[in-house]
Motif scaffolding. Structure first.
Motif, PDB file in Angstrom:
ATOM      1  N   SER A   1     -30.673 -27.203 -67.397  1.00  0.00           N
ATOM      2  CA  SER A   1     -32.050 -26.983 -66.953  1.00  0.00           C
ATOM      3  C   SER A   1     -32.555 -25.605 -67.369  1.00  0.00           C
ATOM      4  O   SER A   1     -33.718 -25.443 -67.755  1.00  0.00           O
ATOM      5  CB  SER A   1     -32.133 -27.138 -65.429  1.00  0.00           C
ATOM      6  OG  SER A   1     -31.852 -28.472 -65.040  1.00  0.00           O
TER       7      SER A   1
ATOM      8  N   LEU B   1     -34.677 -25.621 -51.688  1.00  0.00           N
ATOM      9  CA  LEU B   1     -35.218 -25.390 -53.031  1.00  0.00           C
ATOM     10  C   LEU B   1     -35.922 -26.632 -53.575  1.00  0.00           C
ATOM     11  O   LEU B   1     -36.888 -26.513 -54.338  1.00  0.00           O
ATOM     12  CB  LEU B   1     -34.103 -24.938 -53.976  1.00  0.00           C
ATOM     13  CG  LEU B   1     -33.457 -23.582 -53.624  1.00  0.00           C
ATOM     14  CD1 LEU B   1     -32.403 -23.207 -54.650  1.00  0.00           C
ATOM     15  CD2 LEU B   1     -34.515 -22.489 -53.507  1.00  0.00           C
TER      16      LEU B   1
ATOM     17  N   GLN C   1     -36.544 -18.721 -53.943  1.00  0.00           N
ATOM     18  CA  GLN C   1     -37.952 -19.011 -53.708  1.00  0.00           C
ATOM     19  C   GLN C   1     -38.884 -18.147 -54.556  1.00  0.00           C
ATOM     20  O   GLN C   1     -40.108 -18.311 -54.489  1.00  0.00           O
ATOM     21  CB  GLN C   1     -38.274 -18.835 -52.212  1.00  0.00           C
ATOM     22  CG  GLN C   1     -37.642 -19.915 -51.337  1.00  0.00           C
ATOM     23  CD  GLN C   1     -38.057 -19.820 -49.884  1.00  0.00           C
ATOM     24  OE1 GLN C   1     -38.253 -18.718 -49.361  1.00  0.00           O
ATOM     25  NE2 GLN C   1     -38.184 -20.949 -49.213  1.00  0.00           N
ATOM     26  N   ARG C   2     -38.311 -17.260 -55.374  1.00  0.00           N
ATOM     27  CA  ARG C   2     -39.150 -16.391 -56.210  1.00  0.00           C
ATOM     28  C   ARG C   2     -39.728 -17.137 -57.408  1.00  0.00           C
ATOM     29  O   ARG C   2     -40.878 -16.929 -57.783  1.00  0.00           O
ATOM     30  CB  ARG C   2     -38.338 -15.182 -56.682  1.00  0.00           C
ATOM     31  CG  ARG C   2     -37.984 -14.204 -55.561  1.00  0.00           C
ATOM     32  CD  ARG C   2     -37.646 -12.830 -56.116  1.00  0.00           C
ATOM     33  NE  ARG C   2     -36.492 -12.831 -56.990  1.00  0.00           N
ATOM     34  CZ  ARG C   2     -35.303 -12.307 -56.671  1.00  0.00           C
ATOM     35  NH1 ARG C   2     -35.116 -11.757 -55.466  1.00  0.00           N
ATOM     36  NH2 ARG C   2     -34.320 -12.330 -57.537  1.00  0.00           N
ATOM     37  N   SER C   3     -38.918 -17.985 -58.030  1.00  0.00           N
ATOM     38  CA  SER C   3     -39.378 -18.727 -59.204  1.00  0.00           C
ATOM     39  C   SER C   3     -38.432 -19.897 -59.458  1.00  0.00           C
ATOM     40  O   SER C   3     -37.318 -19.940 -58.929  1.00  0.00           O
ATOM     41  CB  SER C   3     -39.413 -17.821 -60.449  1.00  0.00           C
ATOM     42  OG  SER C   3     -38.084 -17.471 -60.827  1.00  0.00           O
ATOM     43  N   VAL C   4     -38.871 -20.824 -60.311  1.00  0.00           N
ATOM     44  CA  VAL C   4     -38.020 -21.956 -60.683  1.00  0.00           C
ATOM     45  C   VAL C   4     -36.760 -21.458 -61.381  1.00  0.00           C
ATOM     46  O   VAL C   4     -35.650 -21.929 -61.111  1.00  0.00           O
ATOM     47  CB  VAL C   4     -38.789 -22.938 -61.589  1.00  0.00           C
ATOM     48  CG1 VAL C   4     -37.842 -23.966 -62.200  1.00  0.00           C
ATOM     49  CG2 VAL C   4     -39.885 -23.651 -60.806  1.00  0.00           C
ATOM     50  N   GLU C   5     -36.949 -20.492 -62.278  1.00  0.00           N
ATOM     51  CA  GLU C   5     -35.777 -19.970 -62.994  1.00  0.00           C
ATOM     52  C   GLU C   5     -34.783 -19.344 -62.031  1.00  0.00           C
ATOM     53  O   GLU C   5     -33.571 -19.580 -62.127  1.00  0.00           O
ATOM     54  CB  GLU C   5     -36.213 -18.946 -64.037  1.00  0.00           C
ATOM     55  CG  GLU C   5     -35.027 -18.391 -64.828  1.00  0.00           C
ATOM     56  CD  GLU C   5     -35.417 -17.361 -65.869  1.00  0.00           C
ATOM     57  OE1 GLU C   5     -34.557 -16.545 -66.251  1.00  0.00           O
ATOM     58  OE2 GLU C   5     -36.594 -17.361 -66.291  1.00  0.00           O
TER      59      GLU C   5
ATOM     60  N   ALA D   1     -34.366 -20.073 -58.959  1.00  0.00           N
ATOM     61  CA  ALA D   1     -33.753 -21.151 -58.177  1.00  0.00           C
ATOM     62  C   ALA D   1     -32.608 -21.801 -58.949  1.00  0.00           C
ATOM     63  O   ALA D   1     -31.560 -22.120 -58.375  1.00  0.00           O
ATOM     64  CB  ALA D   1     -34.814 -22.194 -57.825  1.00  0.00           C
TER      65      ALA D   1
ATOM     66  N   LYS E   1     -39.297 -26.613 -52.088  1.00  0.00           N
ATOM     67  CA  LYS E   1     -40.123 -25.571 -52.677  1.00  0.00           C
ATOM     68  C   LYS E   1     -40.620 -25.953 -54.076  1.00  0.00           C
ATOM     69  O   LYS E   1     -41.803 -25.789 -54.394  1.00  0.00           O
ATOM     70  CB  LYS E   1     -39.329 -24.266 -52.741  1.00  0.00           C
ATOM     71  CG  LYS E   1     -40.030 -23.114 -53.439  1.00  0.00           C
ATOM     72  CD  LYS E   1     -41.223 -22.600 -52.671  1.00  0.00           C
ATOM     73  CE  LYS E   1     -41.830 -21.376 -53.338  1.00  0.00           C
ATOM     74  NZ  LYS E   1     -43.024 -20.869 -52.605  1.00  0.00           N
ATOM     75  N   TRP E   2     -39.707 -26.454 -54.928  1.00  0.00           N
ATOM     76  CA  TRP E   2     -40.034 -26.634 -56.340  1.00  0.00           C
ATOM     77  C   TRP E   2     -40.131 -28.095 -56.776  1.00  0.00           C
ATOM     78  O   TRP E   2     -40.590 -28.360 -57.890  1.00  0.00           O
ATOM     79  CB  TRP E   2     -38.989 -25.910 -57.208  1.00  0.00           C
ATOM     80  CG  TRP E   2     -38.881 -24.462 -56.880  1.00  0.00           C
ATOM     81  CD1 TRP E   2     -37.822 -23.824 -56.297  1.00  0.00           C
ATOM     82  CD2 TRP E   2     -39.882 -23.455 -57.077  1.00  0.00           C
ATOM     83  NE1 TRP E   2     -38.079 -22.501 -56.123  1.00  0.00           N
ATOM     84  CE2 TRP E   2     -39.345 -22.224 -56.595  1.00  0.00           C
ATOM     85  CE3 TRP E   2     -41.168 -23.452 -57.608  1.00  0.00           C
ATOM     86  CZ2 TRP E   2     -40.055 -21.027 -56.632  1.00  0.00           C
ATOM     87  CZ3 TRP E   2     -41.876 -22.263 -57.651  1.00  0.00           C
ATOM     88  CH2 TRP E   2     -41.333 -21.076 -57.171  1.00  0.00           C
ATOM     89  N   GLN E   3     -39.691 -29.013 -55.962  1.00  0.00           N
ATOM     90  CA  GLN E   3     -39.787 -30.449 -56.259  1.00  0.00           C
ATOM     91  C   GLN E   3     -39.063 -30.836 -57.558  1.00  0.00           C
ATOM     92  O   GLN E   3     -39.465 -31.785 -58.243  1.00  0.00           O
ATOM     93  CB  GLN E   3     -41.251 -30.884 -56.328  1.00  0.00           C
ATOM     94  CG  GLN E   3     -41.985 -30.785 -55.002  1.00  0.00           C
ATOM     95  CD  GLN E   3     -41.412 -31.733 -53.946  1.00  0.00           C
ATOM     96  OE1 GLN E   3     -41.387 -32.943 -54.127  1.00  0.00           O
ATOM     97  NE2 GLN E   3     -40.958 -31.159 -52.829  1.00  0.00           N
ATOM     98  N   LEU E   4     -37.994 -30.112 -57.878  1.00  0.00           N
ATOM     99  CA  LEU E   4     -37.192 -30.471 -59.047  1.00  0.00           C
ATOM    100  C   LEU E   4     -36.123 -31.489 -58.634  1.00  0.00           C
ATOM    101  O   LEU E   4     -35.356 -31.235 -57.700  1.00  0.00           O
ATOM    102  CB  LEU E   4     -36.509 -29.238 -59.638  1.00  0.00           C
ATOM    103  CG  LEU E   4     -37.397 -28.210 -60.339  1.00  0.00           C
ATOM    104  CD1 LEU E   4     -36.545 -27.086 -60.910  1.00  0.00           C
ATOM    105  CD2 LEU E   4     -38.227 -28.851 -61.431  1.00  0.00           C
TER     106      LEU E   4
END
Length: 239
Positions: A207, A92, A153-157, A159, A95-98
């Protein structure tokens, strides 16, 4: 007839001094002999029956009492469940770089390593040895990994919600494992991991709040999650 050149009082004083000097010499010789005898006793080899066992306090010694089958299953499962958390968060983050995913993935690496230390201490085979990310001996964890990755992988939320459920499940499974053992070293590791999981859950909830979403329990009872989220971030403890 010649008279003695010294008066009787002088002779008496001389004799008293002579007696005192002799007493001092004898006392010093006795003390020296006693000291030598003590040193000889300290350096002499001790017989097997006189030797005292030396305590070893460095680290954990391998326990002699065998673990129960439940304790072994729990250790093997928790080793893989902590690995799953690390594996999912690593994907994750890519994928999202959080940063939250990278930071918690590093914490989960410490958690799975802590369980591995206990596994090695008790001479148990490591179920995660040689297995890459996403591969587990437990079929349930393999399916769980695939489902979580697909959702995350669908969205940040999504994840962040995945992170929340991982931590809730982890807290619950650790509670069950703790209830099935009385070994202090194992309980300490489990409780330290739980502390981290509570902090991780707070982080994911924060978050989500930043996205305008209130965190809702996904696995644990509402009361338990509410109590965790109401508490402050806890200080990590050494494993």
């Amino acid at each position: 007839m010649n008279k003695f050149p010294y008066p009787p009082s002088t002779i008496l004083s001389f004799l008293v001094l002579l007696v005192l000097f002799a007493s001092v010499i004898i006392g010093l010789e006795s003390e020296t002999n006693s000291s030598r005898a003590t040193q000889a006793e300290q350096t002499a080899p001790t017989s097997a029956s006189q030797q005292q066992p030396q305590s070893r306090t460095v680290g954990f010694l391998r326990p002699t009492a065998p673990l129960s089958q439940e304790e072994i299953r729990d250790l093997r499962f928790m080793r893989e469940e902590e690995k799953l958390a690390r594996d999912v968060y690593s994907v994750l983050f890519q994928k999202w770089q959080l940063p939250i995913f990278q930071n918690i993935a590093q914490a989960e690496h410490k958690h799975t390593s802590a369980v591995l230390n206990v596994i090695n201490r008790y001479g148990i085979s490591d179920p995660a040895a040689g297995k890459p990310a996403g591969v587990y001996a437990d079929a349930h964890l393999t399916k769980m990994y695939k489902d979580l990755i697909a959702k995350g992988q669908r969205s940040v939320e999504d994840a962040l919600w995945v992170g929340g459920i991982i931590e809730e499940v982890d807290i619950d499974d650790l509670d069950k494992a703790i209830s099935r053992t009385q070994r202090g070293d194992i309980i300490r590791v489990y409780r330290n991991i739980q502390l981290g999981s509570r902090n991780h859950l707070r982080g994911f909830a924060k978050s989500l709040a930043g996205l305008g979403r209130d965190y809702k329990p996904q696995h644990l009872p509402l009361e338990s999650v509410t109590q965790i989220l109401a508490g402050p971030m806890e200080n990590n403890r050494p494993f």
